[in-house]
Write a protein that holds these residues in place. Structure first.
Motif, PDB file in Angstrom:
ATOM      1  N   UNK A 239      -5.916 -13.634   5.959  1.00 13.49           N
ATOM      2  CA  UNK A 239      -6.129 -12.185   5.898  1.00 13.49           C
ATOM      3  C   UNK A 239      -5.102 -11.510   4.992  1.00 13.49           C
ATOM      4  N   UNK A 240      -3.853 -11.956   5.040  1.00 16.22           N
ATOM      5  CA  UNK A 240      -2.836 -11.398   4.145  1.00 16.22           C
ATOM      6  C   UNK A 240      -3.176 -11.725   2.699  1.00 16.22           C
ATOM      7  N   UNK A 241      -3.637 -12.952   2.443  1.00 16.40           N
ATOM      8  CA  UNK A 241      -4.030 -13.328   1.096  1.00 16.40           C
ATOM      9  C   UNK A 241      -5.180 -12.479   0.571  1.00 16.40           C
ATOM     10  N   UNK A 242      -6.187 -12.257   1.425  1.00 20.74           N
ATOM     11  CA  UNK A 242      -7.298 -11.385   1.041  1.00 20.74           C
ATOM     12  C   UNK A 242      -6.784  -9.989   0.695  1.00 20.74           C
ATOM     13  N   UNK A 243      -5.926  -9.446   1.531  1.00 20.10           N
ATOM     14  CA  UNK A 243      -5.431  -8.085   1.316  1.00 20.10           C
ATOM     15  C   UNK A 243      -4.637  -7.970   0.014  1.00 20.10           C
ATOM     16  N   UNK A 244      -3.748  -8.917  -0.220  1.00 20.68           N
ATOM     17  CA  UNK A 244      -2.949  -8.870  -1.449  1.00 20.68           C
ATOM     18  C   UNK A 244      -3.828  -9.059  -2.681  1.00 20.68           C
ATOM     19  N   UNK A 245      -4.798  -9.970  -2.597  1.00 24.85           N
ATOM     20  CA  UNK A 245      -5.689 -10.200  -3.726  1.00 24.85           C
ATOM     21  C   UNK A 245      -6.548  -8.979  -4.031  1.00 24.85           C
ATOM     22  N   UNK A 246      -7.128  -8.367  -2.995  1.00 27.57           N
ATOM     23  CA  UNK A 246      -7.966  -7.191  -3.213  1.00 27.57           C
ATOM     24  C   UNK A 246      -7.142  -5.996  -3.688  1.00 27.57           C
ATOM     25  N   UNK A 247      -5.914  -5.874  -3.173  1.00 30.12           N
ATOM     26  CA  UNK A 247      -5.046  -4.793  -3.629  1.00 30.12           C
ATOM     27  C   UNK A 247      -4.733  -4.941  -5.116  1.00 30.12           C
ATOM     28  N   UNK A 248      -4.362  -6.144  -5.531  1.00 32.36           N
ATOM     29  CA  UNK A 248      -4.053  -6.375  -6.944  1.00 32.36           C
ATOM     30  C   UNK A 248      -5.276  -6.134  -7.823  1.00 32.36           C
ATOM     31  N   UNK A 249      -6.433  -6.662  -7.380  1.00 29.38           N
ATOM     32  CA  UNK A 249      -7.661  -6.476  -8.159  1.00 29.38           C
ATOM     33  C   UNK A 249      -8.020  -4.995  -8.274  1.00 29.38           C
ATOM     34  N   UNK A 250      -7.995  -4.284  -7.146  1.00 24.69           N
ATOM     35  CA  UNK A 250      -8.332  -2.866  -7.175  1.00 24.69           C
ATOM     36  C   UNK A 250      -7.349  -2.052  -7.991  1.00 24.69           C
ATOM     37  N   UNK A 251      -6.067  -2.391  -7.913  1.00 23.96           N
ATOM     38  CA  UNK A 251      -5.047  -1.648  -8.654  1.00 23.96           C
ATOM     39  C   UNK A 251      -5.236  -1.807 -10.163  1.00 23.96           C
ATOM     40  N   UNK A 252      -5.350  -3.040 -10.628  1.00 22.47           N
ATOM     41  CA  UNK A 252      -5.483  -3.254 -12.070  1.00 22.47           C
ATOM     42  C   UNK A 252      -6.819  -2.740 -12.591  1.00 22.47           C
ATOM     43  N   UNK A 253      -7.863  -2.841 -11.774  1.00 19.60           N
ATOM     44  CA  UNK A 253      -9.168  -2.304 -12.159  1.00 19.60           C
ATOM     45  C   UNK A 253      -9.104  -0.785 -12.286  1.00 19.60           C
ATOM     46  N   UNK A 254      -8.516  -0.132 -11.304  1.00 20.84           N
ATOM     47  CA  UNK A 254      -8.445   1.329 -11.303  1.00 20.84           C
ATOM     48  C   UNK A 254      -7.569   1.853 -12.439  1.00 20.84           C
ATOM     49  N   UNK A 255      -6.401   1.248 -12.603  1.00 20.61           N
ATOM     50  CA  UNK A 255      -5.490   1.736 -13.642  1.00 20.61           C
ATOM     51  C   UNK A 255      -6.045   1.495 -15.036  1.00 20.61           C
ATOM     52  N   UNK A 256      -6.747   0.397 -15.241  1.00 24.49           N
ATOM     53  CA  UNK A 256      -7.336   0.146 -16.563  1.00 24.49           C
ATOM     54  C   UNK A 256      -8.427   1.171 -16.872  1.00 24.49           C
TER      55      UNK A 256
END
Length: 263
Positions: free
Chosen positions: A239-256
């Motif tokens: 669950x921690x891995x999912x959260x960190x992965x989705x956070x990173x994906x959403x962050x870089x997607x949003x900022x780009x």
């Protein structure tokens, strides 16, 4: 510190703006809050005896099913909250507010941070209210220690942050508000096909991988372990891995998408 202060100030301003928007449109917040409460009451008082008998091997025990159900409902509450974030971000995009913010002398990341922090705060408040309803109808967690309660709160906040960043990306990538609402639907649907209502082992073999290999099931099982003392196993790290992965994906997607020049 000279760079940090404007960023904090601008982020606080954007957070206040988003909280004011949430107060002006209470229907969206009420819908997000009422749905898990209605599901909680429905599954406890309408299906509770039948579901508990099926899970318990023939012995109907509604109180046991309440304990099993509540962690899933809390995660479902968080899963419903980012849909409003996606709609809010899409409104800012389509109405030209984001384009206006790009031209202003404000910290570039404060616009997105305001949306994320505001949505996470709404999710936390919603979880507290739904949890209060659960306690009122009989949910108890007498064996959980203070550290386990703190870990459970941290997990819920981490899940809310991960899903919110994904919702921000969905809102920015959507051409209109309706598309943003539709794009956020998987965040609402996934908890229904997780272990929120019944154990994964009780599902048909062909359907079981769908419920098992998704972010909500390990988070729900981890929350059950923290609050009820059941076995967590490897679900915590997953669950921690999912959260960190989705956070990173959403962050870089949003900022780009935010840095991209408007067409």
């Amino acid at each position: 510190m000279s760079n940090l202060s404007p960023a904090v100030r601008d982020s606080a301003t954007m957070l206040r703006r988003n909280l004011l928007h949430a107060r002006r449109y209470p229907s969206l917040t009420l819908n997000i809050l009422l749905t898990p409460i209605i599901l909680l009451l429905l599954f406890v008082y309408v299906f509770g005896d039948v579901m508990s008998a099926g899970i318990g091997g023939g012995g109907a025990d509604r109180s046991a099913y309440i304990a099993y159900l509540v962690p899933g409902i809390l995660l479902m509450t968080i899963g419903a909250t980012p849909a409003g974030t996606a709609v809010s971000v899409s409104m800012d995009m389509t109405e030209g507010i984001i384009a206006r913010f790009r031209t202003m002398a404000i910290h570039r990341g404060s616009v997105l941070i305001g949306h994320v922090v505001g949505s996470v705060l709404q999710a936390v408040v919603s979880v507290v209210l739904v949890g209060a309803v659960a306690v009122a109808i009989g949910f108890r967690s007498t064996d959980a220690t203070a550290l386990e309660w703190l870990a459970a709160f941290g997990l819920l906040t981490l899940v809310a942050t991960a899903l919110t960043w994904m919702a921000v990306g969905m809102g920015m990538a959507s051409p209109n508000v309706e598309a943003a609402s539709n794009n956020a639907m998987p965040l609402i649907i996934l908890p229904f096909i997780s272990s929120a209502f019944v154990p994964v082992d009780a599902m048909p073999g062909w359907f079981r991988p769908v419920a098992e290999y998704q972010p909500f099931t390990p988070a729900i099982e981890t929350l059950r372990g923290l609050l009820l003392g059941s076995e967590i196993g490897h679900n915590g790290w997953i669950s921690i891995g999912w959260c960190l992965g989705l956070t990173a994906l959403g962050y870089f997607w949003s900022t780009s998408l935010f840095k991209r020049d408007p067409k």
